[in-house]
Write an enzyme that holds these catalytic residues in place. Structure first.
Site, short mmCIF file in Angstrom:
data_model
loop_
_atom_site.label_atom_id
_atom_site.label_comp_id
_atom_site.label_asym_id
_atom_site.label_seq_id
_atom_site.Cartn_x
_atom_site.Cartn_y
_atom_site.Cartn_z
CD1 TRP A 45 -3.02 1.35 0.68
CD2 TRP A 45 -1.61 2.39 2.06
NE1 TRP A 45 -3.56 2.57 0.99
CE2 TRP A 45 -2.72 3.22 1.83
CE3 TRP A 45 -0.58 2.84 2.90
CZ2 TRP A 45 -2.84 4.49 2.42
CZ3 TRP A 45 -0.70 4.10 3.47
CH2 TRP A 45 -1.81 4.90 3.24
CG HIS A 46 3.50 2.56 3.21
ND1 HIS A 46 2.71 1.76 3.98
CD2 HIS A 46 3.68 3.69 3.92
CE1 HIS A 46 2.43 2.38 5.12
NE2 HIS A 46 3.01 3.56 5.10
N GLY A 47 3.74 1.67 -1.36
CA GLY A 47 4.36 1.97 -2.64
C GLY A 47 4.48 0.71 -3.46
CG PHE A 94 2.81 6.52 0.52
CD1 PHE A 94 3.69 5.88 -0.33
CD2 PHE A 94 3.30 7.11 1.66
CE1 PHE A 94 5.04 5.81 -0.04
CE2 PHE A 94 4.66 7.05 1.96
CZ PHE A 94 5.52 6.40 1.11
#
Lengths: 529, 76, 353
Positions: free
Chosen positions: A363-365, A529
Site C-alpha cells: 500500500w505504501h508503494g 502513497f
C-alpha cells in the site's frame, strides 16, 4: 494544491469566510463544492476515478442495505410459516446476494487502485522474468496516480464493509456520500476516516464560534511550523545523503537515517495537524492519527501510535477478517494437532499478520523495497512476540528495570529501529538499503560528525541551530502533550501570554520557515502513497 | 463463564478478568490476543466469531464477551 | 459590567492588531536589502521619487544607460536637465512600466531608450526583477511590471509583502540594515552610477552563432507600447544602442532595430558605429574591458549626445533658472566629491586636476 502554497491558504481563508456566512443547512454543500474544486485543481481527469469509486460504493451499499431490510421483512412476515432450516436457508441465500454486491464493488474499486498504482510494478516484474529468457521488455504505462486514491479508496471500502456487516446504516444521498469520500483536507494524506465517526460532524450545521475557529487555526499553525521549519529545511541534507550511496555511507548513513526519520515525523504529523486543524476550524472532528509515536517503547507500541487510521483500517478490514475466516480457523485446528498447543495457537496469528504487513507494505508503494519494509516490520514484531516470556522473566528477576533510565533506553532503541526501517522508504533498490545499514556497523568516518563535513550537506550552521531549536520545541510540546491538549493548557493562561505564544509561533514560521525562492516546496512525503 | 475466564487467564495470568471493564480501551487485549481468543472460543464453545463481531463493545469485559458467545450459540 | 467587558475586549484586539501590524512592518523594513553598499543597483529606481520632477530628458534602460551617460555633464555643458531611470538588466517590459510610471509625474521632451534589452523575451533572473521593480512606488504601473516580469516560481504576494521574500535574511543582517532602517543615502547622480577606474578592452569580441536572431514577440510588444505611449504624450522617443562591446550586438539585431525605427519614424543612434565622433577610446573609457563606460566614457557620450539633443530636438539651455541652478549646484558638488573619493579609492591621479 500543496498545503504550503499561498493558493491553499487563500482557498482555506475564502472557504472559512463563506462557510460561516452561509445558512447552516447549506454548509456541507459548500464543503462538497470546495472539495470538488480542490480535486479539479489537482488535475481534471482524476475526478473520474473518485467519482467512479464514490458512486459504485454508494450504490452497492444501498443495495446491500435494501437486501438486509427485505430479509428482515420477509422473515418477520413468514416467522410462523418458516421452520428453522427454512429461515437459515433463506438467510444464506440473501447473504449470498449481499456478498455478491460487496465483492463486485470491492473488485471494481480495489481494481481501479490496483491498476493505476501497480500496473507498472507488475510489468516491471514480468519484464524481469522475461529478461531471464532474453525476451524484450514490455513498455511501462506510466499511469498518473490520481490525487489521494490510496486514501479515499480505503475510506470508501471501509464504509462498504461496515454497511455489509450491518454496523453502519447506508447513506442515502449521493452528494453527502461524495463529500465523505472527497472531503479535501483528508484527501491528500488521510487520516483514513470512518463514516460513522466523520459523518457525526461533517454534515451538521456549525454556527460560528470564535474559539473553535481559533483552536483550529492554532493547530494549523503548529502543523506549518513542523512542516516548514523542520521538514522542508532538513530535507536538503536528507536528499544529499540519500541521493548518493557511493559518496555518503557509514556515519553519513546513520545521520541520513535519523534526519529522514525526523523529516518524516515533521512532514507527516505536520500535514495531519494542518488537516485536522482546518477541519476543526470548520467544525468537523477528524480522528487523531498520531499519539507521540517516537515515545514508543517497542515497535508494537509504535504501530499503535503512528499512522493510527491506517493501522486500525488494516486491523479491522484485513487482519480480523483473515484471522477469523473459516480457512484460518481450520488452519488453527490443523496446526494445533500438528505442532502442539504452544506453536499451534500462535501460527494462525503469524500467518494473518504476514498478510497484513505484506498489504501494508505494498500500500505504501508499488515496489519491492516497501514490501520488504512491511515484512521486516512483521518479522520484528513476531520475534519480539516470541521473546515476550523472556522479557517477562527478566523483569521478574530485576524489578528495578522499568524505571526512567530503562524507559529512556527502550524509547531510544525503538527510535533507532524505526530509523533503520525507514531507510527502506528511501531506496527503490533493496541492495542499497542493506549496504547503507551495513556500512553504519563498519563505519570509520565518524569524524564527519564534528569535522565540519555536515556543513557540506546543504545546511548551514544557522540551519542546524534552527533545526536543533525546532526539534527541542517539538519535543517539549510532545512532553507537555502527555498532560492533555497543549492548546488547552495555553488557553488557561492570561491573554498576554497567549498572544506572545501564538504570535511568536507565527513569527517563527514566517521567519524560519524554509519556503519561497531558494526552497523547492518538497511535496508532502505521504502524497505519493 | 468459567471456561471463558480460564481461557482469558491463560492469556494474561496477571489480570483479574472478573472486574476489568475496559480490556480493549486499556490495551490489555491487543489484536493478537483477540485472534487467539477467537480460536480458543471457537474450539471451546463451537461458535464462530466473525470479523463484524470484533468491536470493542464485545471485548471490553469478560461479561460482554460471554454475552456474545451466548448470542451466537442461540443463533446457531 | 458587560459593557466594560466588551470595551476591554475591543481594546485588547485593537492593541494586539497594532502590535502585529507595527512589528511586521518593522521586520519587513529590517529584512529588506538596503542596497547602500556592495550591490547598490537595487536602490536606483526608488531614488527618482525624491527628485524635483521637471526633466527635459529621461533615459530608460539597463546598465547601458545608467553607467554610460552623465546627466551632470549634460547640465554643465548644455543646460539639459536629465534623469536616468535604469536598473540592472532591466527587461524591456520593466522599462515600459518605468516609463509609464515616470510619465505620471512629468512629461519630458525626449525619452532616450537603449534597445539592448530587446534580446530578452522573458525575465531571466528573479534577483534582477526584484531590483528593477521593488523600488517603484505602488501604482497600476508597478502591478503591470510585476505581472509582466514574474518567473514561474514567483508570486505577486511576495512583491506586496516583501517580508515573504526576504524572511530568511535575518541570519545575514548587517549594521547597515539598522542604520538605513528609515533613511537612505543617494547612490547615483540623477540615475548615473559612477566608476572612474580603467580597464582597457583587450581582445576583439565575436558573437556566438545564434539559432534565431529575431527578437521575441513580447519584447516587440513592449517596444510598440513604449512608442505608442510617447506618441500619446507628445514625447520624442530616441532609440539608442550604447557603445558597450558586451554583450555582443549582432548585425542581424541591428537590421531589425533599424527597420523598426524607419517604420515608426523614430531616430536611432548606434554609438558603436560613431566612435570617431564621440571619441570613445576603449583603452581609457571603460572600467571593465568594454561592458560599461567609466566616468571618462560617460562624459564623452554626454557631450556628444547633448549636442545632438540640442540640434535635433531643439532643447533649450536652462542654465540660469534659479531653482535648477541651485539644485544642480548641490548635485555637482556631490558628483565632484565622489570623483575625488573614487580616485583615492582606486589610487589614481586626477588628470585634469
Amino acid at each position: 494544491m500543496l498545503f504550503t502554497s499561498y493558493g491553499f491558504l487563500g482557498f482555506a481563508a475564502v472557504l472559512l469566510l463563506l462557510y460561516y456566512l452561509l445558512p447552516k443547512r447549506h454548509q456541507w454543500k459548500l464543503l462538497l463544492a470546495a472539495s470538488l474544486v480542490f480535486y479539479l485543481l489537482g488535475g481534471a481527469w482524476a475526478i473520474v476515478y473518485i467519482l467512479a469509486t464514490a458512486v459504485s460504493v454508494w450504490y452497492a451499499a444501498l443495495r446491500i442495505q435494501a437486501n438486509a431490510a427485505q430479509q428482515s421483512a420477509y422473515l418477520q412476515a413468514h416467522k410462523d410459516t418458516l421452520d428453522r432450516e427454512g429461515k437459515k436457508a433463506y438467510r444464506a441465500q440473501q447473504k449470498r446476494i449481499r456478498r455478491r454486491w460487496l465483492t463486485g464493488c470491492l473488485l471494481l474499486d480495489l481494481g481501479i487502485l490496483a491498476v493505476v498504482k501497480y500496473t507498472d510494478f507488475a510489468i516491471a516484474n514480468v519484464n524481469a522474468v522475461l529478461g531471464l529468457f532474453s525476451k524484450g521488455p514490455l513498455p511501462l504505462l506510466h499511469i498518473l496516480l490520481p490525487l489521494g486514491i490510496s486514501f479515499y479508496t480505503f475510506q470508501a471500502v471501509g464504509y462498504l464493509i461496515d454497511v455489509y456487516r450491518g454496523s453502519q446504516p447506508a447513506e442515502r444521498s449521493l452528494p453527502r456520500f461524495l463529500l465523505f469520500v472527497s472531503f479535501f483536507p483528508l484527501v491528500i494524506q488521510g487520516p483514513i476516516s470512518r463514516f460513522g465517526q466523520l459523518s457525526e460532524t461533517l454534515y451538521a450545521g456549525h454556527p460560528y464560534d470564535g474559539g473553535t475557529v481559533a483552536r483550529g487555526l492554532q493547530r494549523m499553525l503548529w502543523g506549518y511550523f513542523k512542516k516548514l521549519v523542520v521538514a522542508d529545511r532538513i530535507v536538503s541534507a536528507v536528499t544529499v545523503i540519500l541521493g548518493d550511496v557511493n559518496a555518503y555511507h557509514g556515519a553519513y548513513a546513520l545521520v541520513g537515517m535519523v534526519f529522514y526519520t525526523v523529516q518524516l515525523y515533521a512532514d507527516f504529523t505536520g500535514g495531519i495537524d494542518i488537516t485536522i486543524g482546518l477541519s476543526e476550524a470548520l467544525g468537523v472532528t477528524v480522528q487523531e492519527n498520531f499519539i507521540r509515536p517516537y515515545f514508543s517503547k517497542s515497535l508494537k507500541e509504535y504501530w499503535r501510535r503512528w499512522h493510527i487510521s491506517m493501522c486500525s483500517w488494516f486491523r479491522d478490514y484485513v487482519f480480523y477478517p483473515v484471522s477469523s475466516s473459516k480457512a484460518m480457523q481450520r488452519f488453527a485446528r490443523f496446526s494445533r494437532s500438528r505442532f502442539g498447543e504452544a506453536v499451534g495457537r500462535r501460527l494462525p496469528v503469524y500467518v494473518s499478520s504476514f498478510v497484513v504487513w505484506f498489504a501494508t507494505g505494498i500500500w505504501h508503494g508499488a515496489s519491492w523495497n516497501f514490501i520488504v519494509w512491511g515484512l521486516l516490520n512483521w518479522a520484528i514484531l513476531m520475534i519480539s512476540e516470541e521473546l515476550e516470556p523472556l522479557y517477562a522473566r527478566f523483569h521478574a528477576k530485576h524489578p528495578g528495570a522499568g524505571g526512567l533510565g530503562w524507559r529512556l533506553f527502550a524509547v531510544g532503541r525503538t527510535f533507532l529501529l524505526i530509523c533503520c526501517l525507514n531507510l527502506f522508504d528511501c531506496f527503490a533498490n533493496i541492495g542499497d538499503t542493506l549496504f547503507m545499514l551495513g556500512s553504519v556497523l563498519t563505519a570509520r568516518n565518524w569524524g564527519i560528525l564534528w569535522n565540519g563535513a555536515l556543513l557540506e550537506l546543504g545546511l548551514t550552521g544557522v540551519d542546524y541551530a534552527v533545526l536543533a531549536g525546532a526539534v527541542a520545541l517539538m519535543l517539549t510540546v510532545s512532553l507537555l502533550g502527555r498532560r492533555g491538549s497543549v492548546r488547552a493548557q495555553i488557553a488557561k493562561r492570561p491573554y498576554a501570554v497567549r498572544f506572545i505564544v501564538w504570535y511568536g509561533l507565527f513569527l517563527l514560521v514566517l521567519l524560519m520557515g524554509a519556503y519561497g525562492i531558494g526552497y523547492d516546496a518538497s511535496q508532502f512525503i505521504y502524497n505519493r502513497f | 463463564m468459567d471456561e471463558l475466564l480460564h481461557i482469558l487467564n491463560e492469556l494474561h495470568p496477571d489480570i483479574d478478568f472478573t472486574t476489568r471493564e475496559h480490556l480493549i480501551d486499556d490495551i490489555i487485549l491487543d489484536s493478537f490476543d483477540i485472534v487467539t481468543l477467537i480460536a480458543e472460543i471457537g474450539e471451546e464453545f463451537d461458535v464462530t466469531i466473525t470479523a463484524d463481531k470484533i468491536v470493542p463493545a464485545n471485548f471490553n469485559s469478560a461479561k460482554a464477551l460471554y454475552a456474545l458467545i451466548q448470542e451466537l450459540q442461540d443463533e446457531a | 459590567m458587560e459593557k466594560a467587558d466588551q470595551r476591554r475586549r475591543f481594546v485588547r484586539i485593537a492593541v494586539s492588531a497594532l502590535i502585529v501590524a507595527g512589528s511586521l512592518y518593522l521586520l519587513q523594513r529590517l529584512l529588506m536589502p538596503k542596497y547602500v553598499d556592495g550591490i547598490v543597483e537595487g536602490a536606483f529606481v526608488a531614488e527618482y521619487y525624491r527628485e524635483e520632477k521637471d526633466h527635459d530628458v529621461i533615459f530608460i534602460g539597463d546598465c547601458e544607460v545608467y553607467e554610460n551617460f552623465s546627466p551632470v555633464k549634460l547640465w554643465q555643458e548644455y543646460g539639459i536637465n536629465s534623469y536616468i531611470r535604469g536598473s540592472a538588466e532591466q527587461y524591456i517590459w520593466q522599462s515600459y512600466y518605468l516609463l509609464e510610471d515616470t510619465l505620471r509625474y512629468e512629461t519630458p521632451d525626449v525619452v532616450v531608450f537603449n534597445i539592448q534589452s530587446l534580446q530578452f523575451n522573458e525575465s531571466q533572473n528573479e534577483a534582477y526583477n526584484r531590483m528593477s521593480i521593488e523600488g517603484m512606488k505602488w501604482s497600476p504601473s508597478k502591478v503591470g511590471a510585476i505581472f509582466a516580469s514574474m518567473k514561474e516560481n514567483e508570486h505577486f504576494l511576495d512583491y506586496v509583502f516583501p517580508i515573504l521574500r526576504y524572511h530568511s535574511r535575518w541570519s545575514e543582517l548587517a549594521p547597515t540594515d539598522l542604520e538605513y532602517l528609515f533613511k537612505t543615502k543617494p547612490v547615483t547622480h540623477n540615475g548615473y552610477y559612477m566608476r572612474v577606474d580603467v580597464r582597457p578592452v583587450e581582445s576583439e569580441t565575436q558573437g556566438r552563432i545564434l539559432g534565431d536572431y529575431s527578437f521575441g514577440d513580447k519584447a516587440w510588444e513592449y517596444l510598440d507600447r513604449m512608442d505608442a505611449l510617447c506618441r500619446e504624450k507628445g514625447v520624442e522617443l530616441l532609440l539608442i544602442k550604447a557603445p558597450s562591446l558586451y554583450p555582443y550586438w549582432y548585425p542581424e539585431w541591428e537590421e531589425q532595430v533599424e527597420a523598426y525605427a524607419e517604420a515608426h519614424d523614430r531616430r536611432y543612434i548606434n554609438f558603436l558605429e560613431i566612435q570617431d565622433e564621440t571619441g570613445i577610446d576603449y583603452n581609457t573609457d571603460t572600467y571593465d574591458a568594454g561592458l560599461h563606460m567609466n566616468l571618462s566614457g560617460a562624459e564623452k557620450l554626454a557631450v556628444w549626445l547633448g549636442r545632438y539633443l540640442q540640434t535635433e530636438f531643439g532643447l533649450a539651455d536652462r542654465r540660469g533658472e534659479a531653482a535648477l541652478d541651485a539644485a544642480w549646484k548641490g548635485k555637482i558638488a556631490a558628483y565632484d566629491a565622489e570623483i575625488e573619493a573614487q580616485y583615492k579609492l582606486y589610487g589614481m591621479e586626477r588628470k585634469d586636476a
